[in-house]
Design an enzyme around this catalytic site. Structure first.
Site, PDB file in Angstrom:
ATOM      1  N   CYS A 100       0.873  -1.179   0.000  1.00  0.00           N
ATOM      2  CA  CYS A 100       0.000   0.000   0.000  1.00  0.00           C
ATOM      3  C   CYS A 100       0.905   1.223   0.000  1.00  0.00           C
ATOM      4  O   CYS A 100       1.786   1.351   0.842  1.00  0.00           O
ATOM      5  CB  CYS A 100      -0.880  -0.018   1.253  1.00  0.00           C
ATOM      6  SG  CYS A 100      -1.670   1.567   1.607  1.00  0.00           S
ATOM      7  N   CYS A 104      -3.309   7.613  -1.790  1.00  0.00           N
ATOM      8  CA  CYS A 104      -4.628   7.669  -2.441  1.00  0.00           C
ATOM      9  C   CYS A 104      -5.716   8.239  -1.534  1.00  0.00           C
ATOM     10  O   CYS A 104      -6.686   8.819  -2.021  1.00  0.00           O
ATOM     11  CB  CYS A 104      -5.057   6.280  -2.890  1.00  0.00           C
ATOM     12  SG  CYS A 104      -3.712   5.233  -3.409  1.00  0.00           S
ATOM     13  N   THR A 191      -4.104   5.072   7.256  1.00  0.00           N
ATOM     14  CA  THR A 191      -3.080   4.742   6.267  1.00  0.00           C
ATOM     15  C   THR A 191      -2.210   5.967   5.966  1.00  0.00           C
ATOM     16  O   THR A 191      -2.732   7.033   5.640  1.00  0.00           O
ATOM     17  CB  THR A 191      -3.775   4.262   4.982  1.00  0.00           C
ATOM     18  OG1 THR A 191      -4.494   3.073   5.284  1.00  0.00           O
ATOM     19  CG2 THR A 191      -2.783   3.975   3.879  1.00  0.00           C
ATOM     20  N   GLU A 258      -0.058   2.122   9.165  1.00  0.00           N
ATOM     21  CA  GLU A 258      -1.296   2.616   9.762  1.00  0.00           C
ATOM     22  C   GLU A 258      -1.006   3.090  11.180  1.00  0.00           C
ATOM     23  O   GLU A 258      -0.125   2.543  11.843  1.00  0.00           O
ATOM     24  CB  GLU A 258      -2.379   1.521   9.812  1.00  0.00           C
ATOM     25  CG  GLU A 258      -3.280   1.471   8.586  1.00  0.00           C
ATOM     26  CD  GLU A 258      -2.666   0.756   7.390  1.00  0.00           C
ATOM     27  OE1 GLU A 258      -1.769  -0.085   7.603  1.00  0.00           O
ATOM     28  OE2 GLU A 258      -3.067   1.028   6.244  1.00  0.00           O
ATOM     29  N   HIS A 293     -12.653   5.450  -2.858  1.00  0.00           N
ATOM     30  CA  HIS A 293     -11.628   4.545  -2.329  1.00  0.00           C
ATOM     31  C   HIS A 293     -11.924   3.091  -2.720  1.00  0.00           C
ATOM     32  O   HIS A 293     -11.003   2.282  -2.845  1.00  0.00           O
ATOM     33  CB  HIS A 293     -11.459   4.711  -0.823  1.00  0.00           C
ATOM     34  CG  HIS A 293     -10.053   4.410  -0.387  1.00  0.00           C
ATOM     35  ND1 HIS A 293      -8.956   5.037  -0.927  1.00  0.00           N
ATOM     36  CD2 HIS A 293      -9.552   3.504   0.492  1.00  0.00           C
ATOM     37  CE1 HIS A 293      -7.847   4.533  -0.397  1.00  0.00           C
ATOM     38  NE2 HIS A 293      -8.182   3.604   0.470  1.00  0.00           N
ATOM     39  N   TYR A 297      -9.161   0.471  -5.027  1.00  0.00           N
ATOM     40  CA  TYR A 297      -8.692  -0.896  -4.788  1.00  0.00           C
ATOM     41  C   TYR A 297      -8.666  -1.727  -6.069  1.00  0.00           C
ATOM     42  O   TYR A 297      -7.951  -2.725  -6.140  1.00  0.00           O
ATOM     43  CB  TYR A 297      -9.576  -1.575  -3.728  1.00  0.00           C
ATOM     44  CG  TYR A 297      -9.221  -1.189  -2.304  1.00  0.00           C
ATOM     45  CD1 TYR A 297      -8.886   0.119  -1.982  1.00  0.00           C
ATOM     46  CD2 TYR A 297      -9.227  -2.131  -1.286  1.00  0.00           C
ATOM     47  CE1 TYR A 297      -8.562   0.474  -0.695  1.00  0.00           C
ATOM     48  CE2 TYR A 297      -8.902  -1.786   0.020  1.00  0.00           C
ATOM     49  CZ  TYR A 297      -8.567  -0.481   0.311  1.00  0.00           C
ATOM     50  OH  TYR A 297      -8.238  -0.139   1.592  1.00  0.00           O
ATOM     51  N   CYS A 300      -4.814  -0.560  -6.988  1.00  0.00           N
ATOM     52  CA  CYS A 300      -3.639  -0.858  -6.153  1.00  0.00           C
ATOM     53  C   CYS A 300      -3.492  -2.345  -5.864  1.00  0.00           C
ATOM     54  O   CYS A 300      -2.403  -2.899  -5.967  1.00  0.00           O
ATOM     55  CB  CYS A 300      -3.693  -0.049  -4.855  1.00  0.00           C
ATOM     56  SG  CYS A 300      -4.911  -0.579  -3.636  1.00  0.00           S
ATOM     57  N   GLU A 457      -6.455  -5.364   4.678  1.00  0.00           N
ATOM     58  CA  GLU A 457      -6.924  -4.111   4.099  1.00  0.00           C
ATOM     59  C   GLU A 457      -7.909  -4.384   2.950  1.00  0.00           C
ATOM     60  O   GLU A 457      -8.851  -3.622   2.739  1.00  0.00           O
ATOM     61  CB  GLU A 457      -5.743  -3.279   3.608  1.00  0.00           C
ATOM     62  CG  GLU A 457      -6.140  -1.848   3.288  1.00  0.00           C
ATOM     63  CD  GLU A 457      -4.945  -0.977   2.968  1.00  0.00           C
ATOM     64  OE1 GLU A 457      -4.097  -1.411   2.181  1.00  0.00           O
ATOM     65  OE2 GLU A 457      -4.867   0.131   3.496  1.00  0.00           O
TER      66      GLU A 457
HETATM   67 FE1  SF4 Z   1      -3.303   1.940   0.037  1.00  0.00          FE
HETATM   68 FE2  SF4 Z   1      -4.681   1.021  -2.027  1.00  0.00          FE
HETATM   69 FE3  SF4 Z   1      -5.835   2.693  -0.268  1.00  0.00          FE
HETATM   70 FE4  SF4 Z   1      -3.939   3.529  -2.006  1.00  0.00          FE
HETATM   71  S1  SF4 Z   1      -5.993   2.734  -2.510  1.00  0.00           S
HETATM   72  S2  SF4 Z   1      -4.091   4.026   0.158  1.00  0.00           S
HETATM   73  S3  SF4 Z   1      -2.596   1.758  -2.061  1.00  0.00           S
HETATM   74  S4  SF4 Z   1      -5.112   0.612   0.113  1.00  0.00           S
HETATM   75 FE    FE Z   2      -6.820   1.601   2.128  1.00  0.00          FE
END
Ligand code: SF4
Ligand code: FE
Length: 493
Positions: A100, A104, A191, A258, A293, A297, A300, A457
């Site tokens: 991660c 983001c 995060t 985190e 968000h 995902y 990422c 996560e």
């Molecule tokens: Fe982390 Fe993925 Fe959230 Fe970006 S989108 S902060 S990489 S979990």
């Molecule tokens: Fe996240």
């Protein structure tokens, strides 16, 4: 100001007086701390890639606020193409870090806040939108990192904010005056909170009029007076403190982060307040941030999935199992699952639409379907990777054993290292250490520090599975589907 380089980003963190606690101690040099540094390296990658002409198109954008070139992580999406590029950028960063990379949450908060403040002002006659535009212009201009923070500790899940035994279990306004507001509470499992320059705080769930002191959104610097953080430890994190353990770490350079972020009466001036008791807009802000968000995902986790599939294929090569038909089929299955997640990320972006404020919103139903799949498929992908890797990924000796010169007093007169290398060899021509490295990488994502980012996560980040099911129920329009069935079946009411 020009975009920061990765090195400038690291140096900028040293100038902050961020208060960090870990293992019961205050950590003063958190920038170089071996447990924290891999997560900083991930964020550095978001700067490094933005400087690379090869990735400029994905990593940067033209600001609609200033016309300047900005890092895409600070950009307001201007089209469905921007939404797709966001997902592609996240896949790229997942591939480069297998972790991660944390930036983001700020990007998703900017976009949710931009459109929500616009609509809030229209209803309430407030001026949050202009304030927020000024704030975001400052962020884009400085090219700094913002932790978009939503999740409150929440205490007793059966009780609303104001009904908790401790009123601080959700972030709230404790007082207001001509200068600004004072806030108290905490945001849990944030995060990238420590390596961010700023925090942009949102409510964690819809707030009723009775609890309107909890309807608050604001920005503060990470080193604001009264703000501190307690680091969240990860499985196997103390391996990072061992000397000469880079093989054992599996991913020495990168990791997630985190922390619990505590606000013990933090003052926020009015020009940094973007919601103050407008309870009727808290739900919109939460829904939009969560939607973005959940789209994220689909980028990422897919990038990390790419590395896992590659590692599983390498492990099969090194084990001499690459030609087995079941291994080939497992790699196909992993690819199928991973690309299905990517399809969801791209689909909810392609079906995006402009908000009243002008930035682009993803399709909420498809983004929630994306995240719901993310709560499942990475678990299957990593299960298959473990299957291909074999049990050695959790039973092999340490790097120190493989490199040990200590003689074992037996007939062969060999060292511990020689014995370990002799018996853990795979196919001819591949050093045992290469095999160890790839197996330890899989262990790291399955069970070690990176399991936080790839597994748990995937389950709970951007909302636990039930949160998506509620949104799917709301957006799924079963009533319209019933009408379709009636029309085909010739049912007349
Ligand atoms: Fe982390 Fe993925 Fe959230 Fe970006 S989108 S902060 S990489 S979990
Ligand atoms: Fe996240």
């Amino acid at each position: 100001m020009a975009l920061m380089t990765g090195e400038q980003y690291i140096e900028s963190l040293r100038k902050l007086n961020t208060k960090v606690y870990m293992f019961g101690q205050k950590i003063d040099n958190w920038v170089d701390h071996p447990i924290i540094r891999p997560s900083i390296n991930c964020l550095k990658m978001t700067y490094d890639l933005a400087q690379d002409p090869e990735h400029e198109d994905l990593m940067t954008a033209t600001s609609n606020l200033t016309g300047a070139k900005v890092n895409r992580f600070s950009h307001l999406h201007q089209s469905t193409d921007d939404l797709k590029k966001k997902v592609k950028m996240q896949r790229l960063l997942g591939q480069k870090t297998a972790s991660c990379f944390q930036r983001c949450v700020g990007m998703d908060a900017f976009n949710a806040m931009f459109s929500t403040t616009y609509e809030m002002d229209k209803t309430h006659g407030t001026s949050y939108h202009e304030r927020f535009k000024k704030y975001l212009t400052y962020i884009q201009d400085k090219d700094i990192v913002v932790d978009g923070a939503m999740t409150d500790p929440k205490g007793d899940r059966g009780k609303a904010q104001g009904a908790q035994a401790d009123p601080d279990l959700f972030v709230r306004i404790v007082s207001k005056n001509d200068e600004g507001i004072v806030v108290r509470g905490a945001k849990a499992h944030q995060t990238g909170s420590i390596n961010s320059h700023e925090h942009l705080i949102m409510p964690t769930q819809a707030v009723s009029e009775d609890d309107k002191q909890y309807a608050v959104a604001f920005a503060v610097p990470s080193d604001a007076e009264g703000l501190f953080m307690i680091y969240g430890r990860q499985s196997c994190d103390t391996r990072k403190l061992e000397k000469d353990a880079d093989v054992d770490l599996g991913n020495k350079r990168f990791g997630g982060q985190e922390a619990l972020v505590v606000f013990d009466d933090v003052f926020v001036p009015w020009d940094r307040v973007f919601m103050c008791e407008e309870a009727d807009f808290s739900g919109m802000l939460v829904e939009r941030f969560a939607g973005y968000h959940r789209q994220s995902y689909g980028g990422c986790k897919v990038g990390v999935g790419d590395v896992i599939i590659g590692a599983a294929a390498l492990a099969a090569d090194y084990n001499g199992a690459a030609k087995a038909s079941h291994v080939k089929d497992k790699l196909i299955e992993m690819t199928h699952l991973n690309e299905t997640l990517y399809c969801c990320g791209i689909a909810c972006s392609t079906e995006g639409y402009p908000t009243d404020a002008g930035n682009y919103q993803i399709d909420l139903l498809l983004a929630n379907v994306c995240k719901q799949n993310i709560t499942r498929f990475p678990y299957e992908i990593i299960r298959l990777a473990e299957d291909i890797a074999g049990g050695l990924m959790v039973t092999m000796p340490s790097q120190a054993d493989f490199r040990s010169d200590l003689k074992v007093p037996t007939k062969s007169d060999m060292t511990v290292g020689q014995w370990a290398n002799k018996f853990f060899v795979g196919v001819d021509g591949v050093p045992t250490e290469n095999r160890m490295r790839v197996l330890r990488f899989i262990e790291n994502v399955a069970l070690g520090t990176a399991a936080v980012g790839y597994r748990t996560e995937s389950m709970h980040g951007a909302g636990s599975p039930q949160a998506q099911r509620i949104m799917i129920a709301r957006q799924g329009n079963i009533a319209a589907k019933k009408e379709l069935a009636k029309a085909i079946a010739g049912i007349k009411d």
